[in-house]
Design an enzyme around this catalytic site. Structure first.
Site, PDB file in Angstrom:
ATOM      1  N   LYS A 171      34.718  34.605  50.108  1.00  0.00           N
ATOM      2  CA  LYS A 171      33.755  35.556  49.539  1.00  0.00           C
ATOM      3  C   LYS A 171      32.664  35.756  50.600  1.00  0.00           C
ATOM      4  CE  LYS A 171      32.225  37.814  45.854  1.00  0.00           C
ATOM      5  NZ  LYS A 171      32.947  38.851  45.102  1.00  0.00           N
ATOM      6  N   ASP A 204      38.020  37.679  44.651  1.00  0.00           N
ATOM      7  CA  ASP A 204      38.208  38.407  43.381  1.00  0.00           C
ATOM      8  C   ASP A 204      39.357  39.411  43.514  1.00  0.00           C
ATOM      9  OD1 ASP A 204      36.425  39.414  45.230  1.00  0.00           O
ATOM     10  OD2 ASP A 204      35.052  40.298  43.792  1.00  0.00           O
TER      11      ASP A 204
END
Ligand code: NAD
Length: 334
Positions: A171, A204
């Site tokens: 991320k 994600d």
């Protein structure tokens, strides 16, 4: 040569699963002497710790262990024995291969992805504290050394197992320092492996892609917390936690264990699926160089699952843990 292997049955459903493992490995004829040691809640009173030193000594001496799940109290009580084992023995690589088994109901029938999870850093470093009464803080640790060795592990694994691609999961768009460091080190390491394709994905997006297009992915490497979550997602892709094996590997020591936890509500009921621990046993046999026994065991598990007669409730059957293990052992013998 007889291999001495530390066996930690664990708690909850762990002891029933460990008995199933012993039954099936005995049927393969692989020369293994089990050195049994308990850890977890059951030994707290006697030893004052859920992970007594003699358990660690046994694993260090034998350099290989297999364990059932161990319960971790939520919010209070001792810290996770599983996390402590990984840190004490520097088992920095958690390997979680997810391969479809014929006969297991799942969204896809041809999944073959391997999650390589960093096992010692990230938010699992356990550095957290309250800030007054109304806030809490947890520190995420990512190091160049930790990132380099896990990236290298993933590429070496890919090369040894003839895999085509490594995807780094992160991320780094938000955590520019920590995940940014992980990603830049993974990119550097990738340059040493021109024979293996490299790419990266934000975690994600990775989760969505795994649900929609898992066939695009091969070996995935990621920091600890994402690895914990994404490997359960991958277990879900192959039919659930009952069939997902794992291994925790360091340079010196290997500890094999299923992805699932202790499923405490089924403890003592001879009910849960032994397949995840048995497939971890296949990884153990491969690690010991017992290739023929590993193949016999793998084929017998696949055959019994595909037949669907002697399987546990989660696979649509009504056989218990011990009954399923006995059927697999018979298949190996026959
Ligand atoms: P869990 O994996 O025990 O259970 C999640 C769900 O999966 C439950 O519905 C359970 O019944 C089912 N399940 C798990 N294993 C199964 C099997 N072999 N066959 C069929 N169904 C199975 O996860 P949880 O409930 O979040 O955790 C229970 C305890 O286990 C907690 O204390 C947790 O900390 C611990 N845990 C230990 C490990 C480990 O030892 N490595 C890993 C994960 C969780």
């Amino acid at each position: 040569m007889t291999h001495v292997v530390t066996l930690i049955p664990g708690d909850g459903t762990g002891p029933e699963l460990a008995a199933a493992l012993e039954t099936v490995i005995a049927a393969t004829g692989a020369p293994i002497d089990w050195e049994r040691h308990d850890a977890g809640l059951g030994v707290m009173e006697e030893h004052g710790t859920p992970l007594p030193e003699h358990v660690l000594e046994s694993i260090r001496r034998n350099r290989v262990a297999i364990k059932g799940p161990i319960t971790t109290p939520v919010g209070h009580g001792f810290r996770s024995v599983n996390v402590a084992l990984r840190k004490e023995l520097d088992l920095y690589a958690c390997l979680r291969p997810s391969r479809s088994l014929k006969g297991v109901r799942s969204r896809y029938d041809d999944i073959d992805v391997v999650v390589v999870r960093e096992n010692t850093e990230d938010l699992y470093a356990g550095i957290e504290h309250m800030v007054g009464d109304d806030a809490a803080e947890s520190i995420k640790i990512i190091t160049r050394k930790g990132s380099r060795r896990i990236a290298r592990f993933a590429f070496e694994y890919a090369r040894r197992h003839g895999r085509r691609k490594v995807t780094a999961v992160h991320k780094a768009n938000i955590m520019k320092c920590t995940d940014g460091l992980f990603l830049s080190v993974a990119r550097e390491v990738a340059e040493d492996y021109p024979d293996i394709e490299f790419e990266d994905r934000i975690v994600d997006n990775m989760c969505m892609q795994l649900v929609q297009k898992p066939e695009l992915y091969d070996v995935l490497v990621m920091p600890n917390l994402y690895g914990d979550i994404v490997s359960d997602l991958c277990a879900g892709l192959i039919g659930g936690l009952g069939v997902a094996p794992g291994a925790n590997l360091g340079d010196e020591v290997a500890v094999f264990e299923p992805v699932h936890g202790s499923a405490p509500r089924y403890a003592g009921q001879d009910k849960v699926n032994p397949t995840a621990l048995l497939r971890s046993g296949v990884l153990l046999l491969e690690h010991l160089g017992e290739e023929a026994a590993a193949r016999r065991m793998e084929e017998a598990i696949a055959a019994v699952v595909a037949e669907g007669k002697d399987v546990t409730y989660d696979l649509g059957g009504s056989t218990g843990t011990s009954g399923m293990a006995a059927a697999i052992a018979r298949r190996i013998a026959g």
